[in-house]
Design a protein around this motif. Structure first.
Motif, PDB file in Angstrom:
ATOM      1  N   PRO A  68     -50.617 -37.925   0.592  1.00 54.73           N
ATOM      2  CA  PRO A  68     -51.016 -36.772   1.394  1.00 54.73           C
ATOM      3  C   PRO A  68     -50.420 -35.508   0.789  1.00 54.73           C
ATOM      4  N   LEU A  69     -50.812 -34.347   1.324  1.00 55.72           N
ATOM      5  CA  LEU A  69     -50.270 -33.078   0.864  1.00 55.72           C
ATOM      6  C   LEU A  69     -49.504 -32.418   2.004  1.00 55.72           C
ATOM      7  N   LEU A  70     -48.270 -32.043   1.744  1.00 57.56           N
ATOM      8  CA  LEU A  70     -47.454 -31.311   2.703  1.00 57.56           C
ATOM      9  C   LEU A  70     -47.130 -29.936   2.142  1.00 57.56           C
ATOM     10  N   TYR A  71     -46.715 -29.031   3.037  1.00 63.90           N
ATOM     11  CA  TYR A  71     -46.364 -27.674   2.637  1.00 63.90           C
ATOM     12  C   TYR A  71     -44.901 -27.374   2.926  1.00 63.90           C
ATOM     13  N   THR A  72     -44.361 -26.477   2.116  1.00 65.91           N
ATOM     14  CA  THR A  72     -43.082 -25.845   2.430  1.00 65.91           C
ATOM     15  C   THR A  72     -43.231 -24.361   2.154  1.00 65.91           C
ATOM     16  N   GLU A  73     -42.725 -23.539   3.040  1.00 65.43           N
ATOM     17  CA  GLU A  73     -42.868 -22.095   2.860  1.00 65.43           C
ATOM     18  C   GLU A  73     -41.542 -21.353   3.033  1.00 65.43           C
ATOM     19  N   LEU A  77     -36.107 -26.887   2.681  1.00 68.26           N
ATOM     20  CA  LEU A  77     -37.138 -27.758   3.233  1.00 68.26           C
ATOM     21  C   LEU A  77     -37.059 -27.752   4.759  1.00 68.26           C
ATOM     22  N   GLU A  78     -38.176 -27.479   5.408  1.00 63.35           N
ATOM     23  CA  GLU A  78     -38.219 -27.428   6.866  1.00 63.35           C
ATOM     24  C   GLU A  78     -37.838 -28.779   7.471  1.00 63.35           C
ATOM     25  N   GLU A  79     -37.213 -28.745   8.629  1.00 58.64           N
ATOM     26  CA  GLU A  79     -36.769 -29.981   9.280  1.00 58.64           C
ATOM     27  C   GLU A  79     -37.935 -30.907   9.579  1.00 58.64           C
ATOM     28  N   VAL A  86     -39.372 -38.669   5.439  1.00 64.41           N
ATOM     29  CA  VAL A  86     -38.645 -39.899   5.766  1.00 64.41           C
ATOM     30  C   VAL A  86     -39.592 -40.908   6.410  1.00 64.41           C
ATOM     31  N   ARG A  87     -40.458 -40.438   7.298  1.00 65.03           N
ATOM     32  CA  ARG A  87     -41.420 -41.348   7.939  1.00 65.03           C
ATOM     33  C   ARG A  87     -42.345 -41.970   6.912  1.00 65.03           C
TER      34      ARG A  87
END
Length: 342
Positions: A68-73, A77-79, A86-87
């Motif tokens: 999958p694709l996740l974002y950070t802005e 790294l956002e909680e 981790v999931r």
């Protein structure tokens, strides 16, 4: 404008599933949890939601790398992103890292990934276009000569190419109103005789584009265009190239599932490409926030299958975004289009 209270509206119907998300980070997590609710992916692609060409180019990694694709802005790294990593606990089998970090990010991001116990693979070039070029050059087990070419303008509808790139691993190249991007020119020089499929309204790109591609030794096999991005999205969902097989080929009465994403919030559409890579493998369609464009609604009306007496509708639609991103009336128009009897 009065905001609808969530308890007054159901997020899903018998024909539509809404993946909630109020910003890019939460929407990407919602898609990730929908696509990988239990099974572990092999990788996670981590990108920034403010660099359109890099993020869209990276969608070609989703299906081949089972990610999958996740974002950070943020600078860290956002909680909520940490919890999702981790999931997911990606395997990283056969890859240089479990988390594929795309483009320029703060060093703290890489440190946070390491602190979680994951290895990272940082895909970054000398600049944005070099990063895009490196992504396009990665060997993901597909014919590199079948390429998608879109506008670098994030609201020109090129986001729908991300769904197909995620589905097939096709490289995505970019152009502007001035012509081919540096990475597109470099790629086509290295790969003569490429079959180029332009996915963009004609008004966004120069008329010389076809001849520019030809001068580099390749050919524009198809220009999936139209008057606006909504028309382009529907046309691409229907398109299938007879020789190469490129395209979704979602014809009338096919009963195929689709995903509706907001034009104004392009990061939602890029993250939604994961829905095209696994499961129902849905093409992406575009919508405005408060109204379903006529071109999109017409495509949905033509998509639903003819039913025998006593039959049930087979077509299903996903929507990516909260009620503030895609309104409830738009969802109802989609539901009606997918379920209305002939």
């Amino acid at each position: 404008m009065e905001r609808p209270h969530p308890s007054l509206y159901q997020l899903s119907t018998t024909a539509t599933t809404r993946i909630n998300g109020w910003d890019a980070v939460s929407a990407a997590i919602g898609v990730s949890q929908t696509v990988y609710p239990a099974a572990r992916p092999n990788a996670v692609v981590l990108a920034r939601p403010d660099y359109f060409p890099e993020s869209l180019a990276a969608t070609r990694l989703l299906h081949p790398f089972h990610a999958p694709l996740l974002y950070t802005e943020s600078q860290a790294l956002e909680e909520e992103v940490k919890r999702e990593l981790v999931r997911l606990s990606p395997g990283g089998n056969g890859l240089p890292g479990q988390v594929i970090v795309v483009g320029a990010v703060h060093a703290q991001i890489l440190h946070d990934i390491d602190e979680l116990g994951f290895t990272s693979w940082h895909l970054i070039g000398h600049d944005l276009w070099d990063t895009v070029d490196r992504i396009a050059e990665l060997d993901v087990g597909v014919d590199p000569r079948d390429v998608l070419l879109v506008s670098a303008h994030p609201l020109a509808g090129g986001v729908v190419a991300g769904g197909y790139a995620a589905h097939k691993g096709s490289p995505i190249l970019f152009a502007t109103e001035r012509g081919l991007s540096p990475s597109a020119t470099a790629y086509l020089r290295r790969h003569p005789r490429s079959r180029v499929f332009v996915i963009c309204p004609e008004a966004y790109l120069p008329r010389t584009l076809t001849s520019d591609v030809r001068l580099l030794g390749s050919k524009v096999e198809g220009w999936i265009g139209g008057g606006d991005p909504y028309e382009v999205a529907g046309a691409f969902a229907k398109f299938r190239h007879s020789k190469s097989g490129v395209g979704w080929g979602r014809r009338e009465r096919s009963g195929a599932a689709v995903t509706l994403v907001p034009t104004e919030n392009w990061p939602f559409g890029v993250a939604a490409a994961a829905l095209s890579s696994v499961g129902k493998q849905t093409p992406l369609l575009l919508t405005k926030r408060e109204s379903l464009p006529g071109q999109t609604e017409d495509f949905l009306n033509r998509l639903r299958p003819r039913l025998e007496i006593g039959g049930f509708p087979q077509t299903h639609g996903f929507l990516v975004g909260s009620l503030d991103v895609i309104s409830y009336p738009v969802q109802m128009r989609m539901h009606q289009a997918l379920t209305r009897a002939d």
